[in-house]
Structure formats: structure tokens, C-alpha cells
Design a protein around this motif. Structure first.
Motif, PDB file in Angstrom:
ATOM      1  N   ARG A  65      -3.329  -1.179  -7.069  1.00  0.00           N
ATOM      2  CA  ARG A  65      -4.110  -2.380  -7.368  1.00  0.00           C
ATOM      3  C   ARG A  65      -4.554  -2.412  -8.824  1.00  0.00           C
ATOM      4  NH1 ARG A  65      -7.760  -2.960  -1.781  1.00  0.00           N
ATOM      5  NH2 ARG A  65      -5.950  -3.201  -0.383  1.00  0.00           N
ATOM      6  N   ALA A  66      -4.966  -1.256  -9.355  1.00  0.00           N
ATOM      7  CA  ALA A  66      -5.374  -1.191 -10.757  1.00  0.00           C
ATOM      8  C   ALA A  66      -4.184  -1.455 -11.684  1.00  0.00           C
ATOM      9  CB  ALA A  66      -5.996   0.169 -11.053  1.00  0.00           C
TER      10      ALA A  66
ATOM     11  N   HIS B 112      -3.195   6.767  -4.603  1.00  0.00           N
ATOM     12  CA  HIS B 112      -3.878   5.927  -3.614  1.00  0.00           C
ATOM     13  C   HIS B 112      -3.478   4.478  -3.845  1.00  0.00           C
ATOM     14  CE1 HIS B 112      -7.321   3.959  -1.587  1.00  0.00           C
ATOM     15  NE2 HIS B 112      -7.401   5.073  -0.875  1.00  0.00           N
ATOM     16  N   THR B 113      -3.651   3.665  -2.805  1.00  0.00           N
ATOM     17  CA  THR B 113      -3.402   2.225  -2.937  1.00  0.00           C
ATOM     18  C   THR B 113      -4.246   1.617  -4.042  1.00  0.00           C
ATOM     19  OG1 THR B 113      -2.750   2.047  -0.614  1.00  0.00           O
ATOM     20  CG2 THR B 113      -3.500   0.027  -1.685  1.00  0.00           C
ATOM     21  N   ASP B 114      -5.443   2.144  -4.288  1.00  0.00           N
ATOM     22  CA  ASP B 114      -6.276   1.636  -5.379  1.00  0.00           C
ATOM     23  C   ASP B 114      -5.590   1.782  -6.728  1.00  0.00           C
ATOM     24  OD1 ASP B 114      -8.259   0.892  -3.633  1.00  0.00           O
ATOM     25  OD2 ASP B 114      -9.533   2.637  -4.021  1.00  0.00           O
ATOM     26  N   ASP B 115      -4.747   2.806  -6.898  1.00  0.00           N
ATOM     27  CA  ASP B 115      -4.005   2.957  -8.151  1.00  0.00           C
ATOM     28  C   ASP B 115      -2.997   1.828  -8.320  1.00  0.00           C
ATOM     29  OD1 ASP B 115      -5.252   5.429  -8.920  1.00  0.00           O
ATOM     30  OD2 ASP B 115      -4.030   6.422  -7.408  1.00  0.00           O
TER      31      ASP B 115
ATOM     32  N   HIS C  15       0.829  -1.190   0.000  1.00  0.00           N
ATOM     33  CA  HIS C  15       0.000   0.000   0.000  1.00  0.00           C
ATOM     34  C   HIS C  15       0.869   1.247   0.000  1.00  0.00           C
ATOM     35  CE1 HIS C  15       0.956  -0.784   4.236  1.00  0.00           C
ATOM     36  NE2 HIS C  15       0.835   0.526   4.435  1.00  0.00           N
TER      37      HIS C  15
END
Length: 238
Positions: free
Chosen positions: A178-179, A173-176, A119
């Protein structure tokens, strides 16, 4: 911006560092779906890779990873005061985190306790343009067990530029991360061993990271600070 680990002894870095790929968690009760995890099959670091990890003249202090140990001499009167003489009067002690033994990654989300995997920190609330200027995290392993620092080889600014047409308007963000991994991009994670009394200073606002106690029979507790420190403020391990 490449991962850069300060070292003057490549053999010492190779002795405590391994590398592997990543996988995406799914249907695992202890992990958030989509969490980015080490895939296992850790490989020894090669001399060629150690050379690539060496900082260049362009590597700024704010983006550098340093493996460190506690200084010699009497301990501070309180653990929270350990960072007081290190050059940033505004450094903040974040407290401690206890990690169980045999944890592939250690950081939970604080809503349901599931682990989040690799993360990005966001203490400084920096946008894409400024993400590399964030405070670095100082961590000391208090033991009793050995633990690892996990570090991705691609920084979040590069990740955002790859997956977004207009990264300048974003707050990474951590979502970036993951994507980026879900999109099939190449990504490696390094595992750096830290014995009790050892630690790191690292740009955790910039580099995907987590702790790990994989393969360790004892739990360990880590304590953390955030600050703008120049390189070399604590004795180096490598």
C-alpha cells in the motif's frame, strides 16, 4: 524478481489474461481505506507482454505461477486429499472460501468483513531475505461460476527494497504494498480467468494477489492448499 507465468502456448495465455493499473480505495464501505484495487479498463495481453511473462532458466519453482486443471481419472476419496500425490507429504489443506458474484476482489478481513484488496500472504512468517522460498498456494475453482486470479507484476521483496532503507530487518506486509502504490510507483495487475475445475499454483507469499468474480453472474467457491511443489505436478492450462 519479475512475475513469471509458465506457458508453452502464448495464444492460450493471451486468451485468458488481461492487464490494468491499480487505484487506492478510500471512503468505500466494502473496502479498507488504502486497499490496492484494479483500476478497471482491462486491456488484452499482447504477444510482447506474454513473452516477458515467460519463465527464464533462473526462475525457481518456488516463484513460478502455473495455471492448472484437475487431473483426469477418478477423484480422490476426499477433496482434502487431492494434493497427497503431488510431491509434498507436508502439504496443508487450508479449506474453502465462498465468493459472491460481481466482487472486484474477494478476500475480507475477518474483523469487520471489509475487503483488503491485493495483499501478501504470511502463512510461513518469512523475513525479507527468505520471502521467495515460501510455500506456493494451490487453488481449485469449485464453481459454479468463473473466477479470476489477480496478480501484481512486482514482488514484495522488490517493493520492500524500494521503500525501506533497511529491508533486511523487515517482515514484508500488505502495508508495504500500500505504501509503494501510495508513493506513485508503477504497478500493473494481471487478471487470469479460471473456469470450474481449473486453478493455479502460485507464490502468494511473494506476489501481491487476490481473487475476483468481477463481471460474473454466479458465485464461486475456491479450495486451497499450501506446499512445496515442483513445477508440472498438475496438467497445465496454457
Amino acid at each position: 524478481m519479475n512475475l513469471a507465468i509458465a506457458h508453452t502456448d502464448p495464444a492460450a495465455l493471451i486468451e485468458r489474461c488481461q492487464v490494468t493499473g491499480v487505484r487506492i480505495a478510500g471512503g468505500e464501505p466494502e473496502y479498507e481505506d488504502g486497499a490496492v484495487l484494479p483500476s478497471g479498463l482491462w486491456r488484452p495481453l499482447t504477444g510482447e507482454t506474454a513473452a516477458r511473462l515467460k519463465p527464464t532458466t533462473d526462475t525457481s519453482d518456488s516463484t513460478l505461477v502455473e495455471l492448472i486443471r484437475l487431473p483426469d481419472g477418478p477423484p480422490p476419496t476426499s477433496l482434502a486429499g487431492l494434493a497427497d500425490p503431488l510431491g509434498d507429504p507436508d502439504a496443508v489443506h487450508l479449506g474453502q472460501a465462498a465468493s459472491p458474484a460481481e466482487a472486484l476482489t474477494t478476500t475480507p478481513n475477518y474483523q469487520d468483513g471489509r475487503r483488503i484488496g491485493l495483499h501478501i500472504d504470511n502463512w510461513d512468517k518469512l523475513d525479507h531475505h527468505a520471502k521467495h522460498t515460501g510455500r506456493r498456494r494451490l487453488c481449485i475453482n469449485l464453481g459454479p461460476g468463473t473466477r479470476y486470479l489477480l496478480l501484481g507484476d512486482t514482488d514484495i521483496q522488490t517493493i520492500c527494497r524500494t521503500i525501506h532503507h533497511d529491508p533486511a530487518s523487515r517482515y514484508p506486509h500488505t502495508d508495504d504494498l500500500r505504501a509503494y502504490i501510495a508513493g506513485g510507483h508503477q504497478f500493473s495487475v494481471y487478471r487470469l480467468r479460471l473456469e470450474p475445475g481449473e486453478g493455479y499454483v502460485a507464490p502468494t507469499e511473494l506476489l501481491p494477489h487476490d481473487g475476483s468474480t468481477e463481471g460474473q453472474l454466479l458465485p464461486s467457491t475456491a479450495t486451497f492448499w499450501l506446499g512445496h511443489w515442483p513445477r508440472g505436478v498438475l496438467p497445465a492450462l496454457v
